[in-house]
Design a protein around this motif. Structure first.
Motif, PDB file in Angstrom:
ATOM      1  N   TYR A 102       0.839  -1.210   0.000  1.00  0.00           N
ATOM      2  CA  TYR A 102       0.000   0.000   0.000  1.00  0.00           C
ATOM      3  C   TYR A 102       0.866   1.248   0.000  1.00  0.00           C
ATOM      4  CZ  TYR A 102      -3.125   3.623   1.674  1.00  0.00           C
ATOM      5  OH  TYR A 102      -3.831   4.788   1.800  1.00  0.00           O
ATOM      6  N   GLN A 103       1.874   1.270   0.857  1.00  0.00           N
ATOM      7  CA  GLN A 103       2.764   2.438   0.937  1.00  0.00           C
ATOM      8  C   GLN A 103       3.484   2.669  -0.394  1.00  0.00           C
ATOM      9  OE1 GLN A 103       2.984   4.675   3.362  1.00  0.00           O
ATOM     10  NE2 GLN A 103       1.462   3.566   4.560  1.00  0.00           N
ATOM     11  N   ARG A 104       3.884   1.632  -1.050  1.00  0.00           N
ATOM     12  CA  ARG A 104       4.562   1.773  -2.350  1.00  0.00           C
ATOM     13  C   ARG A 104       3.621   2.366  -3.394  1.00  0.00           C
ATOM     14  NH1 ARG A 104       8.039  -3.809  -2.479  1.00  0.00           N
ATOM     15  NH2 ARG A 104       9.710  -3.041  -1.143  1.00  0.00           N
ATOM     16  N   ARG A 105       2.371   1.964  -3.356  1.00  0.00           N
ATOM     17  CA  ARG A 105       1.403   2.501  -4.316  1.00  0.00           C
ATOM     18  C   ARG A 105       1.115   3.971  -4.042  1.00  0.00           C
ATOM     19  NH1 ARG A 105      -1.088  -2.426  -3.171  1.00  0.00           N
ATOM     20  NH2 ARG A 105      -2.633  -1.390  -1.879  1.00  0.00           N
ATOM     21  N   GLN A 106       1.231   4.388  -2.781  1.00  0.00           N
ATOM     22  CA  GLN A 106       0.909   5.765  -2.404  1.00  0.00           C
ATOM     23  C   GLN A 106       2.026   6.752  -2.712  1.00  0.00           C
ATOM     24  OE1 GLN A 106      -2.195   6.533  -1.496  1.00  0.00           O
ATOM     25  NE2 GLN A 106      -2.517   4.357  -1.869  1.00  0.00           N
TER      26      GLN A 106
END
Length: 114
Positions: A102-106
């Motif tokens: 999730y953090q990578r996508r954000q």
């Protein structure tokens, strides 16, 4: 609670690199204490103390054959410890992986210059 104490004892036993090496050496075959001492490069008395820790943690079994003490891994015990650790980490690691994804996508994409 008793299961947790057993896991704690197992983790303490595995904390020392010589004990991990000894455990690997007896994984597939029974080996004598003197053979294990030689293989990990330590004196027989020192190896004996490490083997005692592994025995008390239930990670190895010992049998006496004449004047030799022969050791082998206790696969049933290792399987039980693995199950306990997987129960502890399994869901948590899955949530951690999901959060990292999730953090990578954000993250904003960095411009690559044209």
């Amino acid at each position: 609670m008793a299961e947790q104490l057993a896991v704690d004892e197992t983790l303490r036993a595995l904390a020392h690199p010589a004990r991990r090496a000894m455990l690997q050496l007896v994984w597939d075959a029974e080996r004598s204490s003197s053979d294990l001492a030689d293989a990990v490069g330590m004196s027989r008395p020192a190896a004996s103390q490490h083997l005692k820790v592994l025995r008390e943690a239930g990670l190895v079994q010992m049998r006496i054959d004449g004047n030799q003490r022969l050791y082998r891994v206790d696969l049933e015990r290792l399987s039980a410890v693995r199950s306990q650790l997987e129960g502890f980490w399994g869901a948590r690691l899955g949530r951690l992986a999901a959060e990292v994804a999730y953090q990578r996508r954000q993250r904003p994409r960095r411009g690559g210059g044209a």
